[in-house]
Write a protein that holds these residues in place. Structure first.
Motif, PDB file in Angstrom:
ATOM      1  N   THR A 130       0.827  -1.204   0.000  1.00 16.11           N
ATOM      2  CA  THR A 130       0.000   0.000   0.000  1.00 16.11           C
ATOM      3  C   THR A 130       0.862   1.255   0.000  1.00 16.11           C
ATOM      4  O   THR A 130       0.557   2.227  -0.699  1.00 16.11           O
ATOM      5  CB  THR A 130      -0.954  -0.003   1.220  1.00 16.11           C
TER       6      THR A 130
ATOM      7  N   THR B  34       0.676   3.908  -2.859  1.00 15.33           N
ATOM      8  CA  THR B  34       0.280   5.272  -2.506  1.00 15.33           C
ATOM      9  C   THR B  34       1.344   6.285  -2.901  1.00 15.33           C
ATOM     10  O   THR B  34       1.026   7.339  -3.468  1.00 15.33           O
ATOM     11  CB  THR B  34      -0.026   5.363  -0.993  1.00 15.33           C
TER      12      THR B  34
ATOM     13  N   GLN C 270      -7.562   1.365  -0.858  1.00 17.00           N
ATOM     14  CA  GLN C 270      -6.550   0.402  -0.449  1.00 17.00           C
ATOM     15  C   GLN C 270      -7.002  -0.491   0.696  1.00 17.00           C
ATOM     16  O   GLN C 270      -6.669  -1.672   0.729  1.00 17.00           O
ATOM     17  CB  GLN C 270      -5.243   1.118  -0.102  1.00 17.00           C
TER      18      GLN C 270
ATOM     19  N   MET D 282      -7.110  -4.442   0.120  1.00 15.56           N
ATOM     20  CA  MET D 282      -6.247  -5.321   0.910  1.00 15.56           C
ATOM     21  C   MET D 282      -7.025  -6.521   1.448  1.00 15.56           C
ATOM     22  O   MET D 282      -6.563  -7.657   1.374  1.00 15.56           O
ATOM     23  CB  MET D 282      -5.604  -4.552   2.063  1.00 15.56           C
TER      24      MET D 282
END
Length: 150
Positions: A29, A33, A130, A134
């Motif tokens: 992540t 990001t 995210q 996930m």
């Protein structure tokens, strides 16, 4: 005894697959990001930024999940990568949809809370996506991709 139990507990937790997946997920992540947030100001397009960031994060996530989280045998790695990539493309659709909806089409939904700063709108939409991705990816990976331990 208490000291031993505490060490044993921590060893068990740190070596548990779900904990490892969470660490890998957080790292993936972060990779995603950082890439998306840094590409967005250049391209000024959340959907393209999301696609580029996703492809690079998918490659990173496969490597860390295959070797660290699910401790797979080397044999079959190419097949697992193809399955992993295809599965992650399905969650790319979710990410693409959220980017299109929350940033490109209706930025005011988030923008009203951040003075309509599009960089913040994009960042917040990225984090929301995210978290959802996930959780979805763990179940896809566990059930369909990483089945054979070393």
């Amino acid at each position: 005894m208490k000291k031993y139990l505490s060490k044993e507990f921590m060893f068990t937790v740190l070596n548990h697959e779900i904990f490892k997946y969470l660490v890998a997920g957080v790292l993936s992540t972060i990779v995603y990001t950082v890439i998306r947030i840094n590409i967005y100001p250049i391209l000024q397009n959340a959907t393209i930024s999301a696609i580029i960031a996703n492809v690079l994060a998918i490659i990173f996530a496969f490597i860390i999940n295959d070797t660290y989280v699910f401790a797979q045998k080397a044999m079959g790695r190419a097949e697992r990568f193809i399955k992993f990539f295809l599965a992650r493309l399905s969650t790319l659709v979710l990410d693409f949809g959220l980017a299109w909806l929350l940033v490109d089409t209706f930025p005011g939904i988030i923008g009203q809370f951040v003075h309509n700063d599009m960089n913040w709108v994009n960042a917040i939409a990225t984090l929301i996506g995210q978290v959802l991705i996930m959780v979805t990816n763990y179940f896809i990976s566990k059930l369909f991709i990483f089945k054979h331990k070393k």
